[in-house]
Write an enzyme that holds these catalytic residues in place. Structure first.
Site, PDB file in Angstrom:
ATOM      1  N   ARG A  36       7.255   7.557  -1.394  1.00  0.00           N
ATOM      2  CA  ARG A  36       7.518   6.284  -2.068  1.00  0.00           C
ATOM      3  C   ARG A  36       8.805   6.416  -2.883  1.00  0.00           C
ATOM      4  NH1 ARG A  36       1.881   7.031  -2.935  1.00  0.00           N
ATOM      5  NH2 ARG A  36       0.593   5.340  -2.073  1.00  0.00           N
ATOM      6  N   LYS A  45       0.511   7.850  -6.946  1.00  0.00           N
ATOM      7  CA  LYS A  45      -0.169   6.796  -7.699  1.00  0.00           C
ATOM      8  C   LYS A  45      -1.405   7.369  -8.371  1.00  0.00           C
ATOM      9  CE  LYS A  45       1.226   2.527  -5.418  1.00  0.00           C
ATOM     10  NZ  LYS A  45       0.757   1.325  -4.706  1.00  0.00           N
ATOM     11  N   HIS A  69      10.959   0.853   1.401  1.00  0.00           N
ATOM     12  CA  HIS A  69       9.574   0.764   1.844  1.00  0.00           C
ATOM     13  C   HIS A  69       9.485   0.679   3.365  1.00  0.00           C
ATOM     14  CE1 HIS A  69       5.454   0.580   0.617  1.00  0.00           C
ATOM     15  NE2 HIS A  69       5.215  -0.503   1.323  1.00  0.00           N
ATOM     16  N   ARG A  72       9.772   4.052   4.782  1.00  0.00           N
ATOM     17  CA  ARG A  72       8.465   4.718   4.656  1.00  0.00           C
ATOM     18  C   ARG A  72       7.548   4.277   5.808  1.00  0.00           C
ATOM     19  NH1 ARG A  72       4.253   6.679   1.073  1.00  0.00           N
ATOM     20  NH2 ARG A  72       2.566   5.169   0.833  1.00  0.00           N
ATOM     21  N   HIS A 106      -2.178   7.372   0.467  1.00  0.00           N
ATOM     22  CA  HIS A 106      -2.981   6.150   0.402  1.00  0.00           C
ATOM     23  C   HIS A 106      -4.357   6.465  -0.197  1.00  0.00           C
ATOM     24  CE1 HIS A 106      -0.617   4.034   3.866  1.00  0.00           C
ATOM     25  NE2 HIS A 106      -0.048   3.868   2.698  1.00  0.00           N
ATOM     26  N   TYR A 114      -0.996   1.226  10.886  1.00  0.00           N
ATOM     27  CA  TYR A 114      -0.039   1.885  11.782  1.00  0.00           C
ATOM     28  C   TYR A 114      -0.629   2.141  13.161  1.00  0.00           C
ATOM     29  CZ  TYR A 114       2.365   2.399   7.396  1.00  0.00           C
ATOM     30  OH  TYR A 114       2.964   2.118   6.201  1.00  0.00           O
TER      31      TYR A 114
END
Length: 362
Positions: free
Chosen positions: A204, A228, A304, A307, A330, A339
């Site tokens: 990210r 995150k 993004h 990514r 994630h 994906y």
């Protein structure tokens, strides 16, 4: 590692909190251990929009900092629906954005009703209007989202073409423009390393700009980042990314006049005769990707989208969703599943196998 960036984000968060009611500050402190300061800053930005709207609609006469709990308790469903319509029709927020802002409000109101307590052990509010408000129905299926993404990411041989464009072709394209050419020559190793690292790891933007020199481990092809939720993780990157990083590091000190105390991996060029080199900001990275993307003929590309490009290629070549989920950081595997819906049959022919290390952590 990213202490400086975390401190800067925390200061920005505190500055914004000073404009908001005391109970928002309390709620944010409650969430500080669980969410990143960047996420909490976005929450506070959403609350500021909501409270400013209340004042503009004369639902409260006074400053937003003074809006009391009992006014929130008295909010009607109609008032909240009017706010959501304001987001959608006047601020042109998309359904997903409206849902995100509603989610932030639901979380705050839930805290006020079900978690926070007065000294006599009573909830801050008895009535929670947000519990009555439903999210917008987002109709796009995973296939639809994947199809929309396809035209905006790198597929097939575009992956390496874009990297080579940043490394060489952009300079050739602008060699007659002295200003652009000089700026490119100064930064081409750095910019190539940035693009190569994103395309070779799926990091990210916030993770990329927070990297320090000590976080790189070339012997294991990995870098330590804060993901995150303030979770530390070692993330693998490709051999191509490693080669580009090493080339950049060989010129980093001389080209950017870097002080030995500056441990940031990616550095901005000093501005002015007394300018100091400093950590490259997230916005600067966004702008440089936008510049190269436009010149490459694919202006929809962003950090993004790069990514996403990595994730699409990784899935096509390795086809292991749990590993991809971990690589991308994630929290939910459903996010990773998109994906699996992107059509990329040509990738098997167009690119070599991803050169990620075989010893991926399960």
């Amino acid at each position: 590692m990213v202490n400086q960036v975390k401190q800067q984000n925390f200061k920005k968060l505190q500055t914004l909190l000073n404009e908001l009611p005391w109970y928002v500050d309390e709620y944010i402190n409650h969430k500080l251990r669980k969410l990143s300061t960047a996420s909490l800053f976005n929450y506070c930005h959403d609350y500021k929009i909501f409270f400013n709207w209340m004042v503009s609609e004369q639902l409260w006469n006074g400053s937003i900092k003074e809006i009391p709990l009992d006014r929130l308790e008295q909010m009607t469903v109609l008032e909240v629906e009017n706010f959501l319509n304001y987001l959608h029709y006047q601020l042109n927020n998309k359904e997903l954005t409206v849902n995100r802002k509603l989610s932030a409000l639901k979380s705050l109101f839930n805290y006020l009703q079900n978690i926070a307590e007065t000294p006599d052990l009573k909830p801050y509010i008895q009535r929670n209007v947000m519990a009555k408000i439903e999210f917008n129905e987002v109709k796009d299926s995973m296939e639809t989202k994947a199809n929309k993404m396809e035209g905006k990411i790198l597929l097939g041989d575009e992956y390496e073409k874009f990297r080579l464009f940043v490394a060489n072709d952009y300079g050739e394209l602008n060699k007659d423009n002295k200003k652009l050419s000089n700026f490119y020559l100064l930064n081409k190793e750095r910019d190539t390393a940035i693009v190569s690292l994103i395309l070779g790891s799926g990091l990210r933007l916030s993770e990329l700009v927070g990297i320090d020199l000590d976080d790189l481990d070339f012997s294991k092809y990995c870098v330590r980042v804060i993901r995150k939720g303030n979770k530390e993780q070692f993330v693998y990157f490709s051999q191509v990314a490693m080669a580009d990083l090493q080339e950049y590091l060989s010129i980093r000190t001389a080209k950017y006049q870097v002080d030995k105390t500056n441990k940031a991996l990616f550095i901005s060029a000093p501005i002015g005769p007394k300018g100091k080199s400093r950590r490259l900001t997230a916005r600067s990275v966004e702008k440089l990707i936008e510049k190269y993307a436009a010149a490459f003929g694919k202006p929809s590309l962003s950090v993004h989208k790069l990514r996403h490009s990595f994730a699409t290629r990784y899935h096509a070549e390795i086809n292991d969703v749990p590993k991809l989920r971990r690589q991308l950081g994630h929290s939910s595997i459903q996010t990773t599943m998109i994906y699996t819906h992107i059509k990329n049959d040509d990738l098997k022919i167009a690119v070599d196998k991803m050169d990620m290390p075989k010893e991926q952590i399960e």
